[in-house]
Design an enzyme around this catalytic site. Structure first.
Site, PDB file in Angstrom:
ATOM      1  N   HIS A 171     -58.340  -5.515 -31.172  1.00 53.36           N
ATOM      2  CA  HIS A 171     -58.986  -4.244 -31.531  1.00 53.36           C
ATOM      3  C   HIS A 171     -60.303  -4.019 -30.790  1.00 53.36           C
ATOM      4  O   HIS A 171     -61.048  -4.965 -30.514  1.00 53.36           O
ATOM      5  CB  HIS A 171     -59.260  -4.239 -33.042  1.00 53.36           C
ATOM      6  CG  HIS A 171     -58.022  -4.498 -33.864  1.00 53.36           C
ATOM      7  ND1 HIS A 171     -56.937  -3.632 -33.877  1.00 53.36           N
ATOM      8  CD2 HIS A 171     -57.689  -5.523 -34.685  1.00 53.36           C
ATOM      9  CE1 HIS A 171     -56.005  -4.116 -34.676  1.00 53.36           C
ATOM     10  NE2 HIS A 171     -56.426  -5.264 -35.171  1.00 53.36           N
ATOM     11  N   ARG A 221     -56.373   6.029 -29.081  1.00 51.17           N
ATOM     12  CA  ARG A 221     -57.076   4.747 -29.242  1.00 51.17           C
ATOM     13  C   ARG A 221     -56.828   3.849 -28.037  1.00 51.17           C
ATOM     14  O   ARG A 221     -55.889   4.055 -27.266  1.00 51.17           O
ATOM     15  CB  ARG A 221     -56.617   4.039 -30.517  1.00 51.17           C
ATOM     16  CG  ARG A 221     -55.189   3.517 -30.455  1.00 51.17           C
ATOM     17  CD  ARG A 221     -54.826   2.672 -31.672  1.00 51.17           C
ATOM     18  NE  ARG A 221     -53.444   2.180 -31.568  1.00 51.17           N
ATOM     19  CZ  ARG A 221     -52.871   1.373 -32.471  1.00 51.17           C
ATOM     20  NH1 ARG A 221     -53.542   0.973 -33.550  1.00 51.17           N
ATOM     21  NH2 ARG A 221     -51.616   0.967 -32.302  1.00 51.17           N
ATOM     22  N   THR A 255     -42.286 -42.980 -23.119  1.00 57.68           N
ATOM     23  CA  THR A 255     -42.744 -41.660 -22.676  1.00 57.68           C
ATOM     24  C   THR A 255     -43.354 -41.776 -21.283  1.00 57.68           C
ATOM     25  O   THR A 255     -43.289 -40.839 -20.491  1.00 57.68           O
ATOM     26  CB  THR A 255     -43.772 -41.070 -23.669  1.00 57.68           C
ATOM     27  OG1 THR A 255     -44.955 -41.873 -23.660  1.00 57.68           O
ATOM     28  CG2 THR A 255     -43.193 -41.001 -25.071  1.00 57.68           C
ATOM     29  N   ASP A 256     -43.880 -42.954 -20.976  1.00 52.78           N
ATOM     30  CA  ASP A 256     -44.430 -43.164 -19.626  1.00 52.78           C
ATOM     31  C   ASP A 256     -43.320 -43.058 -18.577  1.00 52.78           C
ATOM     32  O   ASP A 256     -43.515 -42.488 -17.502  1.00 52.78           O
ATOM     33  CB  ASP A 256     -45.097 -44.544 -19.549  1.00 52.78           C
ATOM     34  CG  ASP A 256     -45.871 -44.710 -18.259  1.00 52.78           C
ATOM     35  OD1 ASP A 256     -45.366 -45.409 -17.357  1.00 52.78           O
ATOM     36  OD2 ASP A 256     -46.923 -44.062 -18.124  1.00 52.78           O
ATOM     37  N   PHE A 284     -51.967   5.754 -33.835  1.00 52.49           N
ATOM     38  CA  PHE A 284     -51.449   5.064 -35.020  1.00 52.49           C
ATOM     39  C   PHE A 284     -51.826   5.891 -36.244  1.00 52.49           C
ATOM     40  O   PHE A 284     -53.019   6.003 -36.581  1.00 52.49           O
ATOM     41  CB  PHE A 284     -52.021   3.643 -35.115  1.00 52.49           C
ATOM     42  CG  PHE A 284     -51.394   2.837 -36.222  1.00 52.49           C
ATOM     43  CD1 PHE A 284     -52.154   2.368 -37.283  1.00 52.49           C
ATOM     44  CD2 PHE A 284     -50.033   2.568 -36.208  1.00 52.49           C
ATOM     45  CE1 PHE A 284     -51.575   1.633 -38.305  1.00 52.49           C
ATOM     46  CE2 PHE A 284     -49.452   1.831 -37.224  1.00 52.49           C
ATOM     47  CZ  PHE A 284     -50.224   1.371 -38.272  1.00 52.49           C
ATOM     48  N   VAL A 326     -47.591  -0.441 -31.990  1.00 52.42           N
ATOM     49  CA  VAL A 326     -47.183  -1.617 -31.206  1.00 52.42           C
ATOM     50  C   VAL A 326     -45.711  -1.891 -31.473  1.00 52.42           C
ATOM     51  O   VAL A 326     -44.928  -2.164 -30.563  1.00 52.42           O
ATOM     52  CB  VAL A 326     -48.051  -2.836 -31.578  1.00 52.42           C
ATOM     53  CG1 VAL A 326     -47.539  -4.096 -30.892  1.00 52.42           C
ATOM     54  CG2 VAL A 326     -49.507  -2.569 -31.217  1.00 52.42           C
ATOM     55  N   GLN A 327     -45.321  -1.732 -32.748  1.00 50.61           N
ATOM     56  CA  GLN A 327     -43.945  -2.025 -33.155  1.00 50.61           C
ATOM     57  C   GLN A 327     -42.927  -1.248 -32.306  1.00 50.61           C
ATOM     58  O   GLN A 327     -41.974  -1.811 -31.798  1.00 50.61           O
ATOM     59  CB  GLN A 327     -43.731  -1.663 -34.639  1.00 50.61           C
ATOM     60  CG  GLN A 327     -44.358  -2.611 -35.628  1.00 50.61           C
ATOM     61  CD  GLN A 327     -45.799  -2.282 -35.968  1.00 50.61           C
ATOM     62  OE1 GLN A 327     -46.521  -1.641 -35.170  1.00 50.61           O
ATOM     63  NE2 GLN A 327     -46.275  -2.739 -37.123  1.00 50.61           N
ATOM     64  N   LYS A 348     -43.196 -36.957 -23.711  1.00 48.45           N
ATOM     65  CA  LYS A 348     -44.510 -36.821 -23.068  1.00 48.45           C
ATOM     66  C   LYS A 348     -44.833 -35.336 -22.933  1.00 48.45           C
ATOM     67  O   LYS A 348     -44.017 -34.564 -22.409  1.00 48.45           O
ATOM     68  CB  LYS A 348     -44.503 -37.491 -21.688  1.00 48.45           C
ATOM     69  CG  LYS A 348     -45.878 -37.625 -21.069  1.00 48.45           C
ATOM     70  CD  LYS A 348     -46.699 -38.702 -21.766  1.00 48.45           C
ATOM     71  CE  LYS A 348     -46.537 -40.052 -21.119  1.00 48.45           C
ATOM     72  NZ  LYS A 348     -47.338 -41.080 -21.859  1.00 48.45           N
ATOM     73  N   ASN A 392     -52.718  -7.463 -31.684  1.00 46.38           N
ATOM     74  CA  ASN A 392     -53.377  -6.184 -31.446  1.00 46.38           C
ATOM     75  C   ASN A 392     -54.858  -6.495 -31.348  1.00 46.38           C
ATOM     76  O   ASN A 392     -55.503  -6.829 -32.340  1.00 46.38           O
ATOM     77  CB  ASN A 392     -53.079  -5.226 -32.620  1.00 46.38           C
ATOM     78  CG  ASN A 392     -53.400  -3.787 -32.282  1.00 46.38           C
ATOM     79  OD1 ASN A 392     -54.070  -3.537 -31.266  1.00 46.38           O
ATOM     80  ND2 ASN A 392     -52.947  -2.863 -33.096  1.00 46.38           N
TER      81      ASN A 392
HETATM   82  O1  LIG Z   1     -49.833  -0.507 -33.823  1.00 48.19           O
HETATM   83  C1  LIG Z   1     -50.271  -0.861 -34.923  1.00 48.19           C
HETATM   84  N1  LIG Z   1     -49.423  -1.382 -35.837  1.00 48.19           N
HETATM   85  C2  LIG Z   1     -49.828  -1.787 -37.070  1.00 48.19           C
HETATM   86  O2  LIG Z   1     -49.006  -2.271 -37.865  1.00 48.19           O
HETATM   87  C3  LIG Z   1     -51.217  -1.631 -37.380  1.00 48.19           C
HETATM   88  N2  LIG Z   1     -51.973  -1.889 -38.500  1.00 48.19           N
HETATM   89  N3  LIG Z   1     -53.232  -1.535 -38.223  1.00 48.19           N
HETATM   90  N4  LIG Z   1     -53.299  -1.042 -36.962  1.00 48.19           N
HETATM   91  C4  LIG Z   1     -52.070  -1.081 -36.432  1.00 48.19           C
HETATM   92  N5  LIG Z   1     -51.593  -0.713 -35.201  1.00 48.19           N
END
Ligand SMILES: O=c1[nH]c(=O)c2nn[nH]c2[nH]1
Length: 294
Positions: free
Chosen positions: A256, A176, A57-58, A159, A227-228, A10, A254
């Protein structure tokens, strides 16, 4: 043909529980959405229309409410483990219980500077999530996490120096907006069973609090080159904070925000260092994922 895999149960079992402290007249409330999926010797219910092996499931839904009444529902890791353990102990042909708990936020109101005893508000769509897999003969595998935690920083994110070729139009950027909706998780080393989970019950809130603080802190303080890199550093810190965690994972869209060139209107400057008005983009979005282990 043969049955390669099967699990059933459930989903979207919504439940609320209030805990009333008689002495202080203070109420604490919990609201969650539970999913129960069972695995075991259930093949014949699919292949032979043999319903004798089916726990309805009940009945799973009923069991969830009964166990919420008879047991603590917080921390969600413990409740999921209690519920899952019941299913594999009660039904000898059921060997694995997959329990998911999504806990929704009810934050206590502060009225006249004081925490109110029984009034709460939904401060965001952020959830605390748990997946507990109770596996007969193995133990309890738990992934705790945070989802839908929407954050934004108006600077402190860059970036640049990425692959530039005949497919690239994205300019290097040194300042940014960064916005994402955090889905983060941390997997515990396997617990031997329910007793082990109960022994360590205090670790779950402690680790959720630390993981959430680490996420906020690095998001805010890091001059993020991507971000990575920022999510990797968050993962490292969570691993360092809790030795009982085996792996940490993040999945970050991400979200934007595009600059709007307004120079066509009387030369209005609104790009680069003059950018103030942006167009938030609902799609497409970047999606950056990682899993970090010891
Ligand atoms: O932080 C980011 N990682 C990415 O891989 C990426 N690609 N475009 N903008 C981005 N910004």
């Amino acid at each position: 043909p043969k049955l390669a895999a099967a699990r059933y149960g459930k989903d979207n079992i919504r439940l609320y529980k209030v805990e009333k402290d008689e002495a202080t007249k203070t109420h604490t409330v919990y609201e969650m959405t539970v999913c129960v999926l069972l695995e075991g010797d259930i093949e014949t219910s699919y292949t032979q229309a043999d319903n004798s092996v089916i726990v309805a499931t009940d009945s799973m839904k009923n069991t969830t409410y009964i166990f919420a009444k008879q047991n603590p529902v917080h921390p969600p890791e413990q409740f999921a483990s209690i519920l899952g353990t019941h299913f594999i102990e009660k039904y000898k042909h059921i060997h694995t219980a997959h329990i998911s708990v999504i806990q929704h936020r009810w934050t206590r109101m502060t009225i006249d500077g004081k925490p109110h005893p029984h009034s709460f508000f939904r401060d965001g769509q952020e959830k605390r999530v748990v997946q507990a897999d109770v596996i007969e003969g193995k133990g309890i595998e738990i992934r705790s996490g945070i989802s839908d935690l929407l954050v934004l920083k108006s600077t402190g994110s860059e970036f640049h120096h990425f692959v530039r070729d005949e497919f690239t139009t994205l300019p290097d950027v040194y300042d940014r907006i960064l916005s994402t909706s955090v889905d983060a998780g941390w997997k515990w080393f396997t617990f031997s069973g329910l007793d082990a989970v109960k022994r360590d019950v205090a670790l779950f809130d402690e680790t959720w609090t630390k993981a959430r603080e680490i996420t906020f802190r690095l998001f805010a303080l890091e001059e993020s080159p991507s971000v990575q890199n920022t999510m990797y550093k968050m993962s490292e810190e969570i691993l360092a904070a809790q030795p009982r965690i085996q792996t940490v994972d993040y999945s970050l869209p991400n979200k934007h925000y595009f600059e709007i060139d307004l120079s066509w209107h009387q030369g209005l400057k609104n790009t680069g260092k003059d950018a103030e008005v942006y167009a938030p983009q609902s799609d497409p979005n970047g999606l950056i994922k990682c899993t970090v282990t010891r």
